[in-house]
Design a protein around this motif. Structure first.
Motif, PDB file in Angstrom:
ATOM      1  N   GLY A 269      15.193   7.118   2.488  1.00 29.43           N
ATOM      2  CA  GLY A 269      16.023   7.845   3.441  1.00 29.43           C
ATOM      3  C   GLY A 269      17.200   8.427   2.683  1.00 29.43           C
ATOM      4  O   GLY A 269      17.026   9.107   1.683  1.00 29.43           O
ATOM      5  N   GLU A 270      18.381   8.117   3.135  1.00 29.24           N
ATOM      6  CA  GLU A 270      19.594   8.589   2.457  1.00 29.24           C
ATOM      7  C   GLU A 270      20.154   7.552   1.486  1.00 29.24           C
ATOM      8  O   GLU A 270      21.133   7.808   0.810  1.00 29.24           O
ATOM      9  N   LYS A 271      19.527   6.387   1.444  1.00 23.72           N
ATOM     10  CA  LYS A 271      20.004   5.283   0.623  1.00 23.72           C
ATOM     11  C   LYS A 271      19.335   5.276  -0.743  1.00 23.72           C
ATOM     12  O   LYS A 271      18.134   5.496  -0.850  1.00 23.72           O
ATOM     13  N   LYS A 272      20.115   4.988  -1.772  1.00 20.12           N
ATOM     14  CA  LYS A 272      19.558   4.764  -3.103  1.00 20.12           C
ATOM     15  C   LYS A 272      19.505   3.262  -3.338  1.00 20.12           C
ATOM     16  O   LYS A 272      20.497   2.562  -3.113  1.00 20.12           O
ATOM     17  N   LEU A 273      18.352   2.785  -3.757  1.00 19.09           N
ATOM     18  CA  LEU A 273      18.139   1.361  -3.995  1.00 19.09           C
ATOM     19  C   LEU A 273      17.421   1.149  -5.309  1.00 19.09           C
ATOM     20  O   LEU A 273      16.663   2.006  -5.746  1.00 19.09           O
ATOM     21  N   THR A 274      17.614  -0.028  -5.886  1.00 19.62           N
ATOM     22  CA  THR A 274      16.742  -0.431  -6.987  1.00 19.62           C
ATOM     23  C   THR A 274      15.572  -1.185  -6.367  1.00 19.62           C
ATOM     24  O   THR A 274      15.677  -1.704  -5.244  1.00 19.62           O
ATOM     25  N   LEU A 275      14.489  -1.254  -7.083  1.00 17.97           N
ATOM     26  CA  LEU A 275      13.337  -2.004  -6.616  1.00 17.97           C
ATOM     27  C   LEU A 275      13.737  -3.459  -6.387  1.00 17.97           C
ATOM     28  O   LEU A 275      13.361  -4.073  -5.391  1.00 17.97           O
ATOM     29  N   SER A 276      14.529  -3.989  -7.290  1.00 21.64           N
ATOM     30  CA  SER A 276      15.000  -5.363  -7.161  1.00 21.64           C
ATOM     31  C   SER A 276      15.756  -5.559  -5.842  1.00 21.64           C
ATOM     32  O   SER A 276      15.504  -6.505  -5.096  1.00 21.64           O
ATOM     33  N   ARG A 277      16.673  -4.660  -5.536  1.00 22.60           N
ATOM     34  CA  ARG A 277      17.464  -4.777  -4.299  1.00 22.60           C
ATOM     35  C   ARG A 277      16.579  -4.611  -3.062  1.00 22.60           C
ATOM     36  O   ARG A 277      16.775  -5.282  -2.047  1.00 22.60           O
ATOM     37  N   TYR A 278      15.612  -3.719  -3.133  1.00 30.16           N
ATOM     38  CA  TYR A 278      14.678  -3.516  -2.028  1.00 30.16           C
ATOM     39  C   TYR A 278      13.925  -4.812  -1.727  1.00 30.16           C
ATOM     40  O   TYR A 278      13.836  -5.247  -0.574  1.00 30.16           O
ATOM     41  N   LEU A 279      13.403  -5.455  -2.779  1.00 31.62           N
ATOM     42  CA  LEU A 279      12.645  -6.685  -2.595  1.00 31.62           C
ATOM     43  C   LEU A 279      13.548  -7.842  -2.169  1.00 31.62           C
ATOM     44  O   LEU A 279      13.123  -8.720  -1.417  1.00 31.62           O
ATOM     45  N   GLU A 280      14.793  -7.839  -2.607  1.00 32.24           N
ATOM     46  CA  GLU A 280      15.764  -8.840  -2.133  1.00 32.24           C
ATOM     47  C   GLU A 280      15.990  -8.667  -0.628  1.00 32.24           C
ATOM     48  O   GLU A 280      16.118  -9.653   0.103  1.00 32.24           O
ATOM     49  N   GLY A 281      16.041  -7.423  -0.182  1.00 35.13           N
ATOM     50  CA  GLY A 281      16.207  -7.153   1.248  1.00 35.13           C
ATOM     51  C   GLY A 281      15.042  -7.687   2.069  1.00 35.13           C
ATOM     52  O   GLY A 281      15.240  -8.218   3.166  1.00 35.13           O
ATOM     53  N   LEU A 282      13.826  -7.570   1.535  1.00 35.13           N
ATOM     54  CA  LEU A 282      12.663  -8.124   2.227  1.00 35.13           C
ATOM     55  C   LEU A 282      12.762  -9.649   2.305  1.00 35.13           C
ATOM     56  O   LEU A 282      12.461 -10.249   3.342  1.00 35.13           O
ATOM     57  N   ALA A 283      13.217 -10.266   1.219  1.00 36.89           N
ATOM     58  CA  ALA A 283      13.390 -11.720   1.205  1.00 36.89           C
ATOM     59  C   ALA A 283      14.467 -12.133   2.210  1.00 36.89           C
ATOM     60  O   ALA A 283      14.309 -13.140   2.919  1.00 36.89           O
ATOM     61  N   ASP A 284      15.546 -11.362   2.290  1.00 35.90           N
ATOM     62  CA  ASP A 284      16.601 -11.653   3.270  1.00 35.90           C
ATOM     63  C   ASP A 284      16.046 -11.606   4.694  1.00 35.90           C
ATOM     64  O   ASP A 284      16.409 -12.429   5.543  1.00 35.90           O
ATOM     65  N   HIS A 285      15.167 -10.654   4.955  1.00 34.19           N
ATOM     66  CA  HIS A 285      14.527 -10.530   6.268  1.00 34.19           C
ATOM     67  C   HIS A 285      13.694 -11.781   6.564  1.00 34.19           C
ATOM     68  O   HIS A 285      13.760 -12.336   7.673  1.00 34.19           O
ATOM     69  N   ASP A 286      12.931 -12.224   5.580  1.00 34.18           N
ATOM     70  CA  ASP A 286      12.159 -13.465   5.741  1.00 34.18           C
ATOM     71  C   ASP A 286      13.074 -14.625   6.115  1.00 34.18           C
ATOM     72  O   ASP A 286      12.790 -15.386   7.039  1.00 34.18           O
ATOM     73  N   LEU A 287      14.164 -14.753   5.359  1.00 28.35           N
ATOM     74  CA  LEU A 287      15.068 -15.889   5.554  1.00 28.35           C
ATOM     75  C   LEU A 287      15.758 -15.839   6.920  1.00 28.35           C
ATOM     76  O   LEU A 287      16.004 -16.877   7.530  1.00 28.35           O
ATOM     77  N   HIS A 288      16.044 -14.636   7.387  1.00 28.07           N
ATOM     78  CA  HIS A 288      16.619 -14.480   8.734  1.00 28.07           C
ATOM     79  C   HIS A 288      15.687 -15.099   9.774  1.00 28.07           C
ATOM     80  O   HIS A 288      16.105 -15.894  10.627  1.00 28.07           O
TER      81      HIS A 288
ATOM     82  N   ASN B  58       0.786  -1.238   0.000  1.00 28.19           N
ATOM     83  CA  ASN B  58       0.000   0.000   0.000  1.00 28.19           C
ATOM     84  C   ASN B  58       0.815   1.284   0.000  1.00 28.19           C
ATOM     85  O   ASN B  58       0.346   2.308  -0.498  1.00 28.19           O
ATOM     86  N   MET B  59       2.027   1.231   0.566  1.00 29.84           N
ATOM     87  CA  MET B  59       2.767   2.469   0.759  1.00 29.84           C
ATOM     88  C   MET B  59       4.144   2.499   0.092  1.00 29.84           C
ATOM     89  O   MET B  59       4.892   3.460   0.262  1.00 29.84           O
ATOM     90  N   ARG B  60       4.488   1.446  -0.605  1.00 21.35           N
ATOM     91  CA  ARG B  60       5.747   1.438  -1.347  1.00 21.35           C
ATOM     92  C   ARG B  60       5.509   1.209  -2.831  1.00 21.35           C
ATOM     93  O   ARG B  60       5.814   2.059  -3.647  1.00 21.35           O
ATOM     94  N   LEU B  61       4.945   0.063  -3.179  1.00 23.36           N
ATOM     95  CA  LEU B  61       4.809  -0.280  -4.592  1.00 23.36           C
ATOM     96  C   LEU B  61       4.055   0.770  -5.410  1.00 23.36           C
ATOM     97  O   LEU B  61       4.498   1.109  -6.508  1.00 23.36           O
ATOM     98  N   PRO B  62       2.954   1.337  -4.904  1.00 22.41           N
ATOM     99  CA  PRO B  62       2.240   2.325  -5.723  1.00 22.41           C
ATOM    100  C   PRO B  62       3.030   3.614  -5.963  1.00 22.41           C
ATOM    101  O   PRO B  62       2.737   4.359  -6.900  1.00 22.41           O
ATOM    102  N   TYR B  63       4.015   3.896  -5.132  1.00 25.97           N
ATOM    103  CA  TYR B  63       4.749   5.152  -5.227  1.00 25.97           C
ATOM    104  C   TYR B  63       6.036   5.029  -6.025  1.00 25.97           C
ATOM    105  O   TYR B  63       6.677   6.025  -6.337  1.00 25.97           O
ATOM    106  N   LEU B  64       6.433   3.803  -6.314  1.00 23.11           N
ATOM    107  CA  LEU B  64       7.666   3.614  -7.070  1.00 23.11           C
ATOM    108  C   LEU B  64       7.403   3.931  -8.531  1.00 23.11           C
ATOM    109  O   LEU B  64       6.357   3.603  -9.076  1.00 23.11           O
ATOM    110  N   GLY B  65       8.330   4.584  -9.146  1.00 22.78           N
ATOM    111  CA  GLY B  65       8.188   4.906 -10.552  1.00 22.78           C
ATOM    112  C   GLY B  65       7.575   6.267 -10.819  1.00 22.78           C
ATOM    113  O   GLY B  65       7.401   6.658 -11.963  1.00 22.78           O
ATOM    114  N   ASN B  66       7.213   6.992  -9.771  1.00 19.32           N
ATOM    115  CA  ASN B  66       6.760   8.360  -9.995  1.00 19.32           C
ATOM    116  C   ASN B  66       7.658   9.295  -9.182  1.00 19.32           C
ATOM    117  O   ASN B  66       8.508   8.857  -8.443  1.00 19.32           O
ATOM    118  N   SER B  67       7.451  10.543  -9.346  1.00 19.75           N
ATOM    119  CA  SER B  67       8.364  11.507  -8.728  1.00 19.75           C
ATOM    120  C   SER B  67       7.995  11.845  -7.278  1.00 19.75           C
ATOM    121  O   SER B  67       8.714  12.587  -6.623  1.00 19.75           O
TER     122      SER B  67
END
Length: 159
Positions: free
Chosen positions: A124-143, A57-66
């Motif tokens: 925040g201050e970090k630049k990420l690709t959508l792919s890397r962001y979603l990989e981070g979520l998967a890493d959290h799951d695996l943890h 609800n608060m990430r995917l819809p906002y990606l790709g716009n300014s």
């Protein structure tokens, strides 16, 4: 990039199947903290849903716009609410809630245009690709999955 998309989708499908398998745990194991001052399996599984919904609800819809990304909720507060809810909710209900929220996330991910996966955004201050962001979520799951599997393996070794 297509391989990465498929890997992320496969990860979420596998998480759903794995969490379904937790229906077989006895209630005392489901609600027992993994270690001293740690969450129970119920609390860990319960905390995934609100974060999945936040991403949908608060990430995917906002990606790709300014527009700037909406601010994330306070993690401590959201996690404590999830933890509290898990302690008073039936195991099957927590598991089904996870499945429902993860399916919403899978739908949201599957609707992402392939060209958007490499798009960079600022979190925040970090630049990420959508792919890397979603990989981070998967890493959290695996943890958390590893924590649960180690705890259940220790318990089974003691029997």
């Amino acid at each position: 990039m297509k391989d990465n998309i498929e890997a992320i989708i496969l990860h979420h499908e596998e998480m759903i199947q794995w969490v379904k398998s937790l229906n077989n745990l006895p209630a005392e194991e489901w609600f027992r903290p993994l270690d001293e001052n740690k969450w129970s399996i119920a609390e860990i599984i319960s905390h995934f849903g609100p974060w999945d919904d936040f991403v949908v609800n608060m990430r995917l819809p906002y990606l790709g716009n300014s527009e700037p990304l909406p601010k994330a909720p306070d993690p401590q507060n959201l996690n404590e609410q999830s933890s509290s809810r898990a302690r008073s909710t039936e195991q099957a209900t927590v598991i089904q809630s996870f499945i429902d929220s993860r399916n919403r996330l899978l739908t949201g991910i599957s609707e992402i245009r392939e060209g958007s996966w490499g798009q960079t955004f600022k979190l925040g201050e970090k630049k990420l690709t959508l792919s890397r962001y979603l990989e981070g979520l998967a890493d959290h799951d695996l943890h958390h999955r590893t924590q649960i599997e180690q705890a259940t393996n220790r318990k089974n070794a003691q029997i």
